[in-house]
Design a protein around this motif. Structure first.
Motif, PDB file in Angstrom:
ATOM      1  N   GLN A 106       0.757  -1.174  -0.132  1.00  0.00           N
ATOM      2  CA  GLN A 106       0.051  -0.114  -0.029  1.00  0.00           C
ATOM      3  C   GLN A 106       0.876   1.238  -0.024  1.00  0.00           C
ATOM      4  OE1 GLN A 106      -2.471  -0.673   3.537  1.00  0.00           O
ATOM      5  NE2 GLN A 106      -4.295  -1.509   2.064  1.00  0.00           N
ATOM      6  N   THR A 107       1.961   1.219   0.581  1.00  0.00           N
ATOM      7  CA  THR A 107       2.807   2.540   0.948  1.00  0.00           C
ATOM      8  C   THR A 107       3.474   2.455  -0.451  1.00  0.00           C
ATOM      9  OG1 THR A 107       3.361   1.887   3.276  1.00  0.00           O
ATOM     10  CG2 THR A 107       4.749   3.301   2.119  1.00  0.00           C
ATOM     11  N   GLY A 108       3.980   1.462  -1.189  1.00  0.00           N
ATOM     12  CA  GLY A 108       4.615   1.696  -2.531  1.00  0.00           C
ATOM     13  C   GLY A 108       3.601   2.079  -3.441  1.00  0.00           C
ATOM     14  N   LEU A 109       2.488   1.726  -3.520  1.00  0.00           N
ATOM     15  CA  LEU A 109       1.529   2.244  -4.343  1.00  0.00           C
ATOM     16  C   LEU A 109       1.342   3.704  -4.480  1.00  0.00           C
ATOM     17  CD1 LEU A 109      -1.112  -0.703  -4.558  1.00  0.00           C
ATOM     18  CD2 LEU A 109       0.595  -0.350  -6.167  1.00  0.00           C
ATOM     19  N   ASN A 110       1.598   4.208  -3.131  1.00  0.00           N
ATOM     20  CA  ASN A 110       1.285   5.722  -3.273  1.00  0.00           C
ATOM     21  C   ASN A 110       2.728   6.462  -3.207  1.00  0.00           C
ATOM     22  OD1 ASN A 110      -1.681   5.720  -2.750  1.00  0.00           O
ATOM     23  ND2 ASN A 110      -1.080   4.744  -0.624  1.00  0.00           N
ATOM     24  N   GLN A 111       3.798   5.841  -3.555  1.00  0.00           N
ATOM     25  CA  GLN A 111       4.944   6.913  -3.987  1.00  0.00           C
ATOM     26  C   GLN A 111       5.290   6.456  -4.981  1.00  0.00           C
ATOM     27  OE1 GLN A 111       7.489   4.764  -0.600  1.00  0.00           O
ATOM     28  NE2 GLN A 111       8.784   4.059  -2.206  1.00  0.00           N
ATOM     29  N   ASN A 112       6.288   7.604  -5.479  1.00  0.00           N
ATOM     30  CA  ASN A 112       7.060   7.622  -6.880  1.00  0.00           C
ATOM     31  C   ASN A 112       8.423   6.740  -6.769  1.00  0.00           C
ATOM     32  OD1 ASN A 112       4.711   9.143  -8.100  1.00  0.00           O
ATOM     33  ND2 ASN A 112       6.020  10.989  -7.036  1.00  0.00           N
ATOM     34  N   VAL A 113       8.656   6.084  -8.000  1.00  0.00           N
ATOM     35  CA  VAL A 113      10.090   5.645  -7.914  1.00  0.00           C
ATOM     36  C   VAL A 113      11.150   6.560  -8.057  1.00  0.00           C
ATOM     37  CG1 VAL A 113       9.881   5.368 -10.399  1.00  0.00           C
ATOM     38  CG2 VAL A 113      11.232   3.767  -9.106  1.00  0.00           C
ATOM     39  N   ARG A 114      12.077   6.299  -7.461  1.00  0.00           N
ATOM     40  CA  ARG A 114      13.276   7.047  -7.276  1.00  0.00           C
ATOM     41  C   ARG A 114      14.074   6.599  -8.459  1.00  0.00           C
ATOM     42  NH1 ARG A 114      16.519   5.229  -1.795  1.00  0.00           N
ATOM     43  NH2 ARG A 114      17.977   6.754  -2.940  1.00  0.00           N
ATOM     44  N   GLN A 115      14.235   7.684  -9.596  1.00  0.00           N
ATOM     45  CA  GLN A 115      14.615   7.456 -10.832  1.00  0.00           C
ATOM     46  C   GLN A 115      15.757   8.626 -11.258  1.00  0.00           C
ATOM     47  OE1 GLN A 115      11.997   7.809 -14.199  1.00  0.00           O
ATOM     48  NE2 GLN A 115      10.388   7.765 -12.751  1.00  0.00           N
TER      49      GLN A 115
ATOM     50  N   LYS B 215      15.807 -10.959   4.840  1.00  0.00           N
ATOM     51  CA  LYS B 215      16.669 -10.941   5.735  1.00  0.00           C
ATOM     52  C   LYS B 215      18.220  -9.985   5.407  1.00  0.00           C
ATOM     53  CE  LYS B 215      19.855 -14.590   7.611  1.00  0.00           C
ATOM     54  NZ  LYS B 215      20.301 -15.945   7.699  1.00  0.00           N
ATOM     55  N   ASN B 216      18.206 -10.031   4.291  1.00  0.00           N
ATOM     56  CA  ASN B 216      19.549  -9.511   3.850  1.00  0.00           C
ATOM     57  C   ASN B 216      19.547  -8.177   3.279  1.00  0.00           C
ATOM     58  OD1 ASN B 216      21.666 -11.602   4.190  1.00  0.00           O
ATOM     59  ND2 ASN B 216      19.889 -12.880   3.207  1.00  0.00           N
ATOM     60  N   PHE B 217      18.425  -7.773   2.589  1.00  0.00           N
ATOM     61  CA  PHE B 217      18.338  -6.482   1.667  1.00  0.00           C
ATOM     62  C   PHE B 217      17.197  -5.614   1.776  1.00  0.00           C
ATOM     63  CE2 PHE B 217      19.987 -10.191  -1.366  1.00  0.00           C
ATOM     64  CZ  PHE B 217      21.207  -9.861  -1.107  1.00  0.00           C
ATOM     65  N   SER B 218      16.337  -6.030   2.566  1.00  0.00           N
ATOM     66  CA  SER B 218      15.121  -5.175   2.998  1.00  0.00           C
ATOM     67  C   SER B 218      15.381  -3.672   3.296  1.00  0.00           C
ATOM     68  CB  SER B 218      14.264  -5.766   3.691  1.00  0.00           C
ATOM     69  OG  SER B 218      14.664  -6.079   5.117  1.00  0.00           O
ATOM     70  N   GLN B 219      16.686  -3.538   4.077  1.00  0.00           N
ATOM     71  CA  GLN B 219      17.130  -2.356   4.677  1.00  0.00           C
ATOM     72  C   GLN B 219      17.537  -1.370   3.568  1.00  0.00           C
ATOM     73  OE1 GLN B 219      16.350  -1.167   7.868  1.00  0.00           O
ATOM     74  NE2 GLN B 219      15.331  -3.072   7.870  1.00  0.00           N
ATOM     75  N   GLU B 220      18.285  -1.901   2.804  1.00  0.00           N
ATOM     76  CA  GLU B 220      18.923  -1.037   1.506  1.00  0.00           C
ATOM     77  C   GLU B 220      17.912  -0.917   0.439  1.00  0.00           C
ATOM     78  OE1 GLU B 220      21.544  -4.162   1.095  1.00  0.00           O
ATOM     79  OE2 GLU B 220      23.222  -3.119   2.205  1.00  0.00           O
ATOM     80  N   LEU B 221      16.880  -1.739   0.285  1.00  0.00           N
ATOM     81  CA  LEU B 221      16.213  -1.889  -0.818  1.00  0.00           C
ATOM     82  C   LEU B 221      14.618  -2.161  -0.314  1.00  0.00           C
ATOM     83  CD1 LEU B 221      15.999  -1.289  -3.832  1.00  0.00           C
ATOM     84  CD2 LEU B 221      16.300  -3.957  -4.006  1.00  0.00           C
ATOM     85  N   PRO B 222      13.988  -1.121   0.346  1.00  0.00           N
ATOM     86  CA  PRO B 222      12.799  -1.598   0.987  1.00  0.00           C
ATOM     87  C   PRO B 222      11.487  -1.769   0.225  1.00  0.00           C
ATOM     88  CG  PRO B 222      13.579   0.696   1.778  1.00  0.00           C
ATOM     89  CD  PRO B 222      14.335   0.160   0.438  1.00  0.00           C
ATOM     90  N   LEU B 223      10.666  -2.876   0.667  1.00  0.00           N
ATOM     91  CA  LEU B 223       9.528  -3.355   0.069  1.00  0.00           C
ATOM     92  C   LEU B 223       8.590  -2.278  -0.823  1.00  0.00           C
ATOM     93  CD1 LEU B 223       7.885  -5.569  -0.946  1.00  0.00           C
ATOM     94  CD2 LEU B 223       6.602  -5.533   1.188  1.00  0.00           C
ATOM     95  N   PRO B 224       8.443  -0.952  -0.033  1.00  0.00           N
ATOM     96  CA  PRO B 224       7.508   0.037  -0.797  1.00  0.00           C
ATOM     97  C   PRO B 224       8.346   0.508  -1.899  1.00  0.00           C
ATOM     98  CG  PRO B 224       7.689   0.332   1.486  1.00  0.00           C
ATOM     99  CD  PRO B 224       8.603  -0.967   1.272  1.00  0.00           C
ATOM    100  N   ASP B 225       9.448   0.429  -1.819  1.00  0.00           N
ATOM    101  CA  ASP B 225      10.458   1.150  -3.083  1.00  0.00           C
ATOM    102  C   ASP B 225      10.371  -0.044  -4.382  1.00  0.00           C
ATOM    103  OD1 ASP B 225      11.360   2.624  -0.788  1.00  0.00           O
ATOM    104  OD2 ASP B 225      13.160   3.289  -2.041  1.00  0.00           O
TER     105      ASP B 225
END
Length: 339
Positions: free
Chosen positions: A44-53, A266-276
């Motif tokens: 839900q958070t990701g659907l409401n934010q723009n992609v970093r590009q 476990k390994n990447f969610s901090q650097e690459l969050p699910l909403p992103d």
């Protein structure tokens, strides 16, 4: 009659959704062990934010560290450095490896040491130092930096059921460091090392074998027993992993994707969050499943100076201002030179 049709429609819809749950969704969540509520919130958070590009592209820096390199007390360096630049509108991506031995004149060190120095200057985010250096070299901003140990790559490969690797030439490494050995106590070479051999041809490698293939650096073969060959093999495996992930996404393999998501969490969610990730998927839409990747190299724009110059074997740019590399990368990404 209308009530009967309505009942049949509801029944068929419920049946299809139940089937989808048992075939795809339930195995995914069972294997990944994710909390459905957490995933829904992230989506839900990701659907409401723009992609970093940047200019229609998202640039990922993949840093591969090898803990076996630091087991004698030396600092952890980045063995593998690859930029994945993804066009969010077409799904076409460009993979650009950055040589670990690239010399940074301003820093007076090789680029693979930037992560180590980042641990001193910014312990919470040492990868930022590497990202800044790569951005200077290639002339592109980095939106996301993902740091992974080679052992994690092994877990990913096993989750994918292996990767397809073509070994160009048979070679043997008779002093490959054996895992699980305490080098501070053990001195027997027969315990410290093992012999690994790779035969020419096509192979489906699981994690352990792929890891040995990536790490080997002491072959008596003049071509395969070099750091350059080792870096080339690491890039080869990384490309194969990306291709295998793409394959499993296209095949909708719920079990494999569930395992991959557990590794990601476990390994990447901090650097690459699910909403992103969701924001990226929303922007790319169907192109996410049909990603096309090509490789690009900056090696023709680098030279090997005499070892005496820096007291070590390094690469340095033909153009010390990096401008030739910037133009080359711009052509690879956009088909034109960015102003």
């Amino acid at each position: 009659m209308r009530q009967r049709l309505l009942f049949l429609s509801v029944f068929l819809f419920s049946f299809i959704m139940s089937l989808a749950w048992f075939v795809y969704i339930q195995p995914f969540f069972r294997v990944s062990q994710l909390n459905l509520r957490t995933v829904v919130a992230g989506v839900q958070t990701g659907l409401n934010q723009n992609v970093r590009q940047w200019n229609g592209r998202v640039n990922f820096l993949i840093l591969g560290t090898d803990d076996i390199e630091g087991r004698n007390g030396s600092g952890i360096l980045t063995d593998t450095m690859i930029v994945l630049s993804l066009n969010v509108h077409t799904g076409k991506g460009v993979l650009i490896p950055v040589p670990r031995d690239l010399w940074l004149a301003d820093e007076k060190t090789k680029i693979n040491a930037m992560y180590y120095y980042g641990k001193t200057t910014n312990p919470a985010h040492p990868e930022q130092r590497s990202a800044e250096a790569v951005s200077v070299v290639l002339g592109v901003p980095i939106q996301y930096t993902v740091v992974t140990q080679l052992q994690t790559i092994s877990e990913v490969i096993d989750a994918l059921g292996g990767v397809d690797i073509h070994v160009q030439k048979t070679f043997t490494d008779a002093i490959f460091p054996r895992e699980g050995v305490d080098v501070t106590k053990e001195k027997d070479p027969n315990v410290l090392y093992e012999t690994v051999t790779f035969t020419e041809g096509d192979h489906r490698m699981l994690g352990k074998e792929a890891l040995q293939y990536m790490r080997s650096r002491h072959s008596t073969d003049l071509e395969e027993g070099t750091d350059d060959a080792r870096s080339r093999r690491q890039e080869q495996v990384m490309y194969a992993v990306i291709g295998a992930v793409k394959r499993e996404v296209q095949h909708k393999n719920a079990l494999a994707l569930g395992k991959l998501f557990a590794i990601y969490e476990k390994n990447f969610s901090q650097e690459l969050p699910l909403p992103d990730l969701v924001a990226l998927a929303k922007t790319m839409k169907t192109n996410l499943v049909h990603i096309e990747l090509k490789q690009h190299t900056i090696m023709p724009l680098l030279v090997h100076p005499a070892v005496a110059k820096y007291k070590q074997w390094v690469y340095e740019p033909i153009d010390p201002t990096w401008q030739k590399i910037h133009k080359d990368v711009s052509l690879a990404l956009f088909g034109t030179i960015a102003e």
